[in-house]
Design a protein around this motif. Structure first.
Motif, PDB file in Angstrom:
ATOM      1  N   TRP A  17      -3.462   6.082  -7.251  1.00 46.62           N
ATOM      2  CA  TRP A  17      -3.092   4.955  -6.105  1.00 46.62           C
ATOM      3  C   TRP A  17      -3.754   4.218  -6.766  1.00 46.62           C
ATOM      4  N   LYS A  18      -4.755   4.128  -6.805  1.00 47.28           N
ATOM      5  CA  LYS A  18      -5.553   2.852  -6.805  1.00 47.28           C
ATOM      6  C   LYS A  18      -4.779   1.603  -7.959  1.00 47.28           C
ATOM      7  N   PHE A  78      -1.832   0.343  -6.774  1.00 44.84           N
ATOM      8  CA  PHE A  78      -1.791  -0.652  -5.962  1.00 44.84           C
ATOM      9  C   PHE A  78      -2.175  -1.579  -6.480  1.00 44.84           C
ATOM     10  N   HIS A 138       1.161  -1.109   0.464  1.00 47.50           N
ATOM     11  CA  HIS A 138       0.120   0.034  -0.166  1.00 47.50           C
ATOM     12  C   HIS A 138       0.937   1.361   0.373  1.00 47.50           C
ATOM     13  N   GLU A 139       2.012   0.840   1.047  1.00 42.24           N
ATOM     14  CA  GLU A 139       2.536   1.936   1.355  1.00 42.24           C
ATOM     15  C   GLU A 139       3.321   2.236  -0.114  1.00 42.24           C
ATOM     16  N   HIS A 154       2.173   4.374  -2.912  1.00 38.55           N
ATOM     17  CA  HIS A 154       1.871   5.803  -2.932  1.00 38.55           C
ATOM     18  C   HIS A 154       3.061   6.418  -2.991  1.00 38.55           C
ATOM     19  N   LYS A 207      -9.446   1.467  -0.432  1.00 38.53           N
ATOM     20  CA  LYS A 207      -9.736   2.312   0.149  1.00 38.53           C
ATOM     21  C   LYS A 207      -8.319   2.422   1.153  1.00 38.53           C
ATOM     22  N   ALA A 208      -8.603   3.959   1.615  1.00 32.70           N
ATOM     23  CA  ALA A 208      -7.614   4.170   2.636  1.00 32.70           C
ATOM     24  C   ALA A 208      -7.393   3.040   3.405  1.00 32.70           C
ATOM     25  N   SER A 209      -7.812   2.490   4.046  1.00 34.02           N
ATOM     26  CA  SER A 209      -7.132   1.369   5.122  1.00 34.02           C
ATOM     27  C   SER A 209      -8.851   0.486   4.857  1.00 34.02           C
ATOM     28  N   THR A 233       3.105   6.075  -6.509  1.00 34.31           N
ATOM     29  CA  THR A 233       2.436   7.402  -7.180  1.00 34.31           C
ATOM     30  C   THR A 233       2.940   8.592  -7.588  1.00 34.31           C
ATOM     31  N   HIS A 268      -5.848   8.335  -1.999  1.00 31.61           N
ATOM     32  CA  HIS A 268      -6.084   7.223  -2.458  1.00 31.61           C
ATOM     33  C   HIS A 268      -6.522   7.950  -3.507  1.00 31.61           C
TER      34      HIS A 268
END
Length: 197
Positions: free
Chosen positions: A91-92, A95, A70-71, A74, A124-126, A77, A87
């Motif tokens: 980014w999607k 990822f 995930h990171e 980022h 999603k973000a989390s 991106t 997000h």
């Protein structure tokens, strides 16, 4: 200590080579840090212009791997698109692309894969915002001494962030919980870990 030796403590063995490749191909430092309440990981540009990714040391190997990728998404991106929504669609896509090679039963447990694939359709973000995935990643076992809100009987009191609550009715995916201090009702995700009283 070599990178693969460090990674072997935190992620599934069959993911080590791919993660090592991602780290070596992208210019950032990886820091494994003590647990933070509000996040599993984070990506930032440092004052000297370098990049740093941090991941909490208390995550199990599946949560750690997902958080790290995930990171890294980022970071990539940021390199490709500059400043965009954290997000957002860029980014999607990154990822999703990065995660595809990891969606194998020799990396994630077979029963986790459908939840992971569903989450990755629109990440999603989390991961905690996806209750089914979050539970699967935790292997349906909360941290020692804690319980999931959905496991508590109606009316059970519990402690969350130094405040006492009482479990109420279930809505669609959340539970109404009464704060015993201010008598307000708050909605809790079903997979929140709490201490019973």
């Amino acid at each position: 200590m070599p990178l693969n030796s460090i990674l072997s403590k935190y992620i599934p063995e069959n993911a080590i080579m791919m993660v090592q490749y991602l780290i070596e191909q992208n210019n950032f430092s990886l820091k494994i840090v003590n647990q933070r309440e509000t996040k599993h990981g984070d990506f930032r540009k440092m004052p000297d212009g370098t990049f740093q990714i941090t991941v909490n040391n208390n995550l199990n190997q599946y949560q750690f791997l997902l958080t790290l990728v995930h990171e890294i998404a980022h970071h990539i991106t940021h390199q490709k698109f500059g400043r965009v929504q954290p997000h957002g669609k860029e980014w999607k896509k990154v990822f999703q692309h990065l995660m595809l090679p990891f969606l194998k039963p020799d990396i994630f447990k077979y029963e986790m894969l459908p939840h992971l694939a569903n989450y990755l359709k629109n990440p999603k973000a989390s991961t905690d915002s996806d209750a089914k995935l979050s539970l699967a990643l935790r292997e349906f076992k909360p941290s020692s001494g804690k319980h999931f809100v959905f496991d508590l009987p109606f009316g059970q009191t519990f402690l969350f962030k130094n405040t006492i609550y009482k479990r109420g009715n279930k809505r669609r995916t959340r539970f109404e919980c009464l704060n015993t201090d201010n008598q307000k009702v708050y909605l809790f995700n079903q997979n929140v870990e709490v201490e019973t009283i």
